[in-house]
Design a protein around this motif. Structure first.
Motif: not given
Length: 449
Positions: A313, A316, A320, A327-328, A448
């Motif tokens: 987390d 991520k 961003k 990260p997506d 994710w």
């Protein structure tokens, strides 16, 4: 002197006069055999028929079938004989055959013939047995299997019959069943499914050699000293017994001949019946040290411990905020090994310049532990430093630079002989763990998940 020579001459003449008699005795068939040829043949065939029929459960029949460019594949059958018919029962070799897969048994005629010895002939077509010998099959051509077999001998206790195919000369063995055909089939399936693992080790004379069950072909591959691990080793055909394996072609190693092995009561190894060798599970560490790159192991967020999910987390969020990488866009992550002790942590494998590589050093601590450390390198074609942008949380959670991190390897599912899922747990931080299926080559749509 003259008398002496005359005596010798008379003795020589007497011996010569006996030669035709002696020679005639050796050549006369009636003096060598109690019965004439026709009756002898009938007696031999009657004796074999007695042995064939002298079992209330029947036989496990094993024969090699030719294959294209590979070692012959073993077909296994459960069969019972009466005076005229042979009944073949559903077996591990018949369950996928077209047109007969749903049948429990198929009956056909058999006979014994004399053709430079006793020949067992399966005379009428049997949908189970003749499929692999059928010239009409698309794969057959000149590789069709045998359906006539030269019988060489049977064992002293009459529980094993040995022979070879009349045409292909491939091994043919029948072993007396101690259980019904259905019980034999169930035992075969369990050995094939759970206890004949793709990877294992062969132990003999203090040596531990990498080995592999090629279940589709029913071959055991053993890599002897000096063999290239990327190429198939020495191949041995085997059939499933009720409680183990029978090798149609014996394994020979350092003067030992291994023919039959029994599975242990714990179902965690095979022992040679003479105590000369064992087949044991492949050491867990060897799945990483000696596995090749195509066995890359993928995983995602759901495979991580709560502590490790927290670290991811952080990655991520950092990515961003950095604006250098979304990260997506992270779809896959895997551990990729090369079979020679090297490992890479790879994100988005097969994405070309978008692949992100973190090379690792790896070493085997013992059969159940490996240690890894990051080399400090980052490889991709994106033109930015992603480690500082946020990937450091990914990388450092797995292995940091210049510091060996040891992982304990355990099986989460499957059998001891054939693990289904592996879990890596950091020895100094038990909260740091992740898992994935053995030989897992498919992956999440997103890291994710």
């Amino acid at each position: 002197m003259i008398k002496k020579y005359i005596y010798c001459l008379l003795l020589l003449v007497s011996c010569l006069s006996l030669l035709p008699t002696l020679y005639g005795c050796q050549m006369k068939e009636d003096d060598l055999f109690e019965m004439d040829a026709a009756n002898r043949s009938d007696a031999w065939m009657a004796d074999y028929r007695r042995v064939f029929n002298n079992n209330k459960y029947g036989w496990a029949l094993y024969t090699d079938n030719p294959t294209y460019g590979r070692h012959p594949s073993v077909a296994t059958y459960a069969v019972k004989f009466d005076q005229v018919y042979s009944t073949f029962y559903k077996s591990i070799s018949t369950v996928r055959l077209p047109g007969v897969a749903d049948k429990d048994s198929v009956v056909s005629m058999y006979s014994f013939k004399m053709d430079n010895g006793i020949v067992l002939s399966f005379d009428t077509y049997n949908g189970f047995f003749h499929y692999y010998a059928d010239q009409s099959q698309y794969f057959a051509q000149d590789l069709q299997g045998d359906f006539e077999f030269c019988l060489d001998r049977y064992s002293e206790n009459e529980d094993t019959i040995f022979g070879r195919g009349k045409t292909k000369q491939l091994p043919f063995v029948m072993i007396k069943l101690p259980v019904t055909a259905q019980e034999y089939q169930t035992a075969c399936d369990s050995i094939q499914t759970f206890y004949s693992p793709y990877d294992c080790s062969f132990v003999c004379e203090g040596d531990t050699l990498p080995a592999r069950f090629l279940g589709t072909y029913q071959n055991l591959s053993i890599w002897m000293e000096g063999d290239d691990p990327r190429v198939d080793g020495h191949l041995y055909s085997y059939g499933n017994l009720v409680g183990g394996l029978y090798f149609l072609e014996p394994i020979e190693y350092k003067g030992h001949i291994i023919k039959e092995m029994k599975i242990t009561p714990e179902k965690d190894a095979y022992d040679d019946i003479h105590g000369q060798a064992r087949i044991i599970p492949k050491p867990f560490a060897n799945y990483w040290i000696y596995d090749e790159e195509y066995d890359s192991r993928f995983w995602g967020y759901s495979s991580l411990s709560p502590w490790l999910q927290g670290e991811w987390d952080k990655a991520k969020n950092a990515l961003k905020k950095s604006g250098k990488y979304n990260p997506d866009n992270l779809a896959y992550v895997c551990l990729s090994t090369d079979g020679f002790g090297n490992l890479e942590l790879i994100f988005n494998m097969w994405y070309g310049s978008g692949e992100i590589h973190y090379p690792m050093e790896m070493k085997k601590e013992n059969n159940d532990e490996i240690s890894v450390r990051w080399t400090g390198e980052e490889k991709h074609g994106l033109g930015v430093n992603l480690y500082d942008a946020g990937f450091k949380y990914f990388v450092d959670a797995f292995a940091s630079k210049d510091e060996w991190r040891t992982y304990k390897i355990s099986a989460r599912s499957g059998s001891i002989m054939s693990p289904g899922e592996f879990q890596l747990t950091e020895s100094s931080n038990p909260d740091n763990w992740f898992y994935f299926p053995n030989n897992f080559r498919y992956y999440h749509y997103s890291i994710w998940e």
